[in-house]
Design an enzyme around this catalytic site. Structure first.
Site, PDB file in Angstrom:
ATOM      1  N   GLY A 106      46.531  53.256  37.343  1.00 55.83           N
ATOM      2  CA  GLY A 106      48.098  52.943  36.649  1.00 55.83           C
ATOM      3  C   GLY A 106      46.843  51.556  35.648  1.00 55.83           C
ATOM      4  O   GLY A 106      47.904  51.674  34.426  1.00 55.83           O
ATOM      5  N   HIS A 107      46.915  50.908  36.714  1.00 58.42           N
ATOM      6  CA  HIS A 107      46.253  49.039  35.515  1.00 58.42           C
ATOM      7  C   HIS A 107      45.290  50.092  35.070  1.00 58.42           C
ATOM      8  O   HIS A 107      44.878  49.345  33.287  1.00 58.42           O
ATOM      9  CB  HIS A 107      45.784  48.327  35.914  1.00 58.42           C
ATOM     10  CG  HIS A 107      46.896  47.989  37.440  1.00 58.42           C
ATOM     11  ND1 HIS A 107      46.754  48.045  39.000  1.00 58.42           N
ATOM     12  CD2 HIS A 107      47.725  46.756  37.567  1.00 58.42           C
ATOM     13  CE1 HIS A 107      47.761  47.870  39.444  1.00 58.42           C
ATOM     14  NE2 HIS A 107      48.196  47.245  38.571  1.00 58.42           N
TER      15      HIS A 107
ATOM     16  N   GLN B 227      61.875  45.519  35.761  1.00 60.30           N
ATOM     17  CA  GLN B 227      60.950  44.424  34.971  1.00 60.30           C
ATOM     18  C   GLN B 227      60.568  44.436  33.521  1.00 60.30           C
ATOM     19  O   GLN B 227      60.709  43.810  33.069  1.00 60.30           O
ATOM     20  CB  GLN B 227      59.969  44.150  35.022  1.00 60.30           C
ATOM     21  CG  GLN B 227      58.498  43.709  35.323  1.00 60.30           C
ATOM     22  CD  GLN B 227      57.337  43.166  35.558  1.00 60.30           C
ATOM     23  OE1 GLN B 227      57.415  43.145  36.588  1.00 60.30           O
ATOM     24  NE2 GLN B 227      56.166  44.379  35.224  1.00 60.30           N
TER      25      GLN B 227
ATOM     26  N   GLY C 265      54.127  48.460  32.658  1.00 61.09           N
ATOM     27  CA  GLY C 265      54.207  49.267  33.115  1.00 61.09           C
ATOM     28  C   GLY C 265      55.491  50.163  33.279  1.00 61.09           C
ATOM     29  O   GLY C 265      56.140  49.523  33.789  1.00 61.09           O
TER      30      GLY C 265
ATOM     31  N   MET D 118      49.010  42.137  39.192  1.00 63.19           N
ATOM     32  CA  MET D 118      48.922  40.916  40.339  1.00 63.19           C
ATOM     33  C   MET D 118      47.667  41.564  41.524  1.00 63.19           C
ATOM     34  O   MET D 118      47.216  41.949  42.032  1.00 63.19           O
ATOM     35  CB  MET D 118      50.238  41.025  41.392  1.00 63.19           C
ATOM     36  CG  MET D 118      51.186  40.575  40.839  1.00 63.19           C
ATOM     37  SD  MET D 118      52.639  40.248  41.543  1.00 63.19           S
ATOM     38  CE  MET D 118      53.753  41.415  42.787  1.00 63.19           C
ATOM     39  N   GLY D 119      46.492  42.436  40.594  1.00 65.33           N
ATOM     40  CA  GLY D 119      45.449  42.598  40.814  1.00 65.33           C
ATOM     41  C   GLY D 119      45.828  43.970  41.793  1.00 65.33           C
ATOM     42  O   GLY D 119      46.824  44.531  42.059  1.00 65.33           O
TER      43      GLY D 119
END
Ligand code: PAF
Length: 277
Positions: free
Chosen positions: A33-34, A153, A147, A27-28
């Site tokens: 982490g991303h 999720q 992640g 989600m930007g």
């Protein structure tokens, strides 16, 4: 690095690609982490597509959809700098042309999705499953990277892939943390400096709970940790020991079981989890 703005652009880009593709949905407001998920994807596939989309379907009324941090220009710079192959940046009208309320949804099983975050955020995981399935159909990736911080999720999407006989392989990238232990999250940028000082207590409590002797009861230490966090100024939504596969509650500490928590500081909701080694 091509920036694909709508489903048609993504489909025609995909048709021209040869070699394996990994998808990293985000989600930007990207952070380290991303980028670690991007690195994992690059190690496993020849090409990596990152999607950036704040999905309205997974936010409930009164949640932080409008306040969710957005920083597209710097996100694109970071991705280009890290060798991302292409980025998908759709608008609402591209993904939900009939409007979000008219959208067909994927409903994950209640046993996984009405507990923990799902108990506090009705419809959240239906929104997540729906957008992830749309992205999978559009991008046709060999690998999907999520992640570990969003562990529920990850489990729900894993079961969706299995239940719907999708052949995409799911990878889970480990949670990245600041030096003081706070799990990296785009929402951390919404914390005030006083809240930011408090926030690492979440990871500290999880770490302590993971160190309980194997076989010891979980309930009393969990209650004590909840009380310490509440006294420090958190509103704890849940702090529980669960099975890492089924997400069923677990009564006693055991290797492989997972402590999961969600807590609010002001209107910022943070989640984290740790597995018992
Ligand atoms: O984890 C997230 O950032 C989102 O839930 C995801 C997977 C990108 C779907 O919108």
């Amino acid at each position: 690095m091509p920036i694909l703005r709508n489903p048609e652009g993504l489909r025609s880009w995909r048709q021209r690609q040869r070699g394996s593709l990994a998808l990293v949905p985000t989600m930007g407001h990207l952070h380290a982490g991303h980028i670690s998920l991007l690195r994992l994807a690059q190690a496993r596939a020849e090409q990596v597509l990152v999607s950036i989309y704040v999905n309205p379907l997974q936010f409930g009324p009164g949640e932080d959809f409008a306040a969710y941090p957005r920083s597209l220009e710097s996100d694109l710079q970071q991705l280009a700098g890290h060798g991302c192959t292409a980025v998908f940046v759709p608008g609402d009208e591209d993904l939900y042309p009939r409007g979000a309320t008219e959208q067909t949804r994927i409903v994950p099983p209640e046993r996984l999705s009405n507990i923990l975050c799902g108990a506090q955020r009705p419809g959240h995981f239906a929104g997540v499953a729906t957008i992830v399935l749309k992205l999978l159909h559009l991008a046709q990736p060999d690998i999907l990277v999520l992640g570990e911080k969003d562990f529920q999720q990850y489990r729900i999407v894993g079961q969706m892939l299995d239940d719907l006989n999708l052949s995409t392989q799911l990878l889970c990238g480990p949670t990245q943390r600041d030096e003081d232990g706070l799990a990296l999250s785009s929402r951390n940028s919404r914390l005030t400096s006083a809240q930011r000082v408090l926030a690492p207590r979440l990871a500290a409590e999880l770490r302590q709970l993971c160190q309980l002797p194997i076989g010891s009861p979980a309930q009393a230490p969990a209650q004590a940790a909840r009380e310490r966090l509440q006294a420090a100024g958190f509103r704890v939504d849940y702090l529980e020991l669960r099975d890492s596969e089924s997400l069923e509650p677990i009564a006693e500490s055991r290797p492989g079981a997972r402590w999961l928590l969600a807590a609010r500081l002001g209107d910022v909701r943070l989640i984290d989890n740790m597995v018992i080694p």
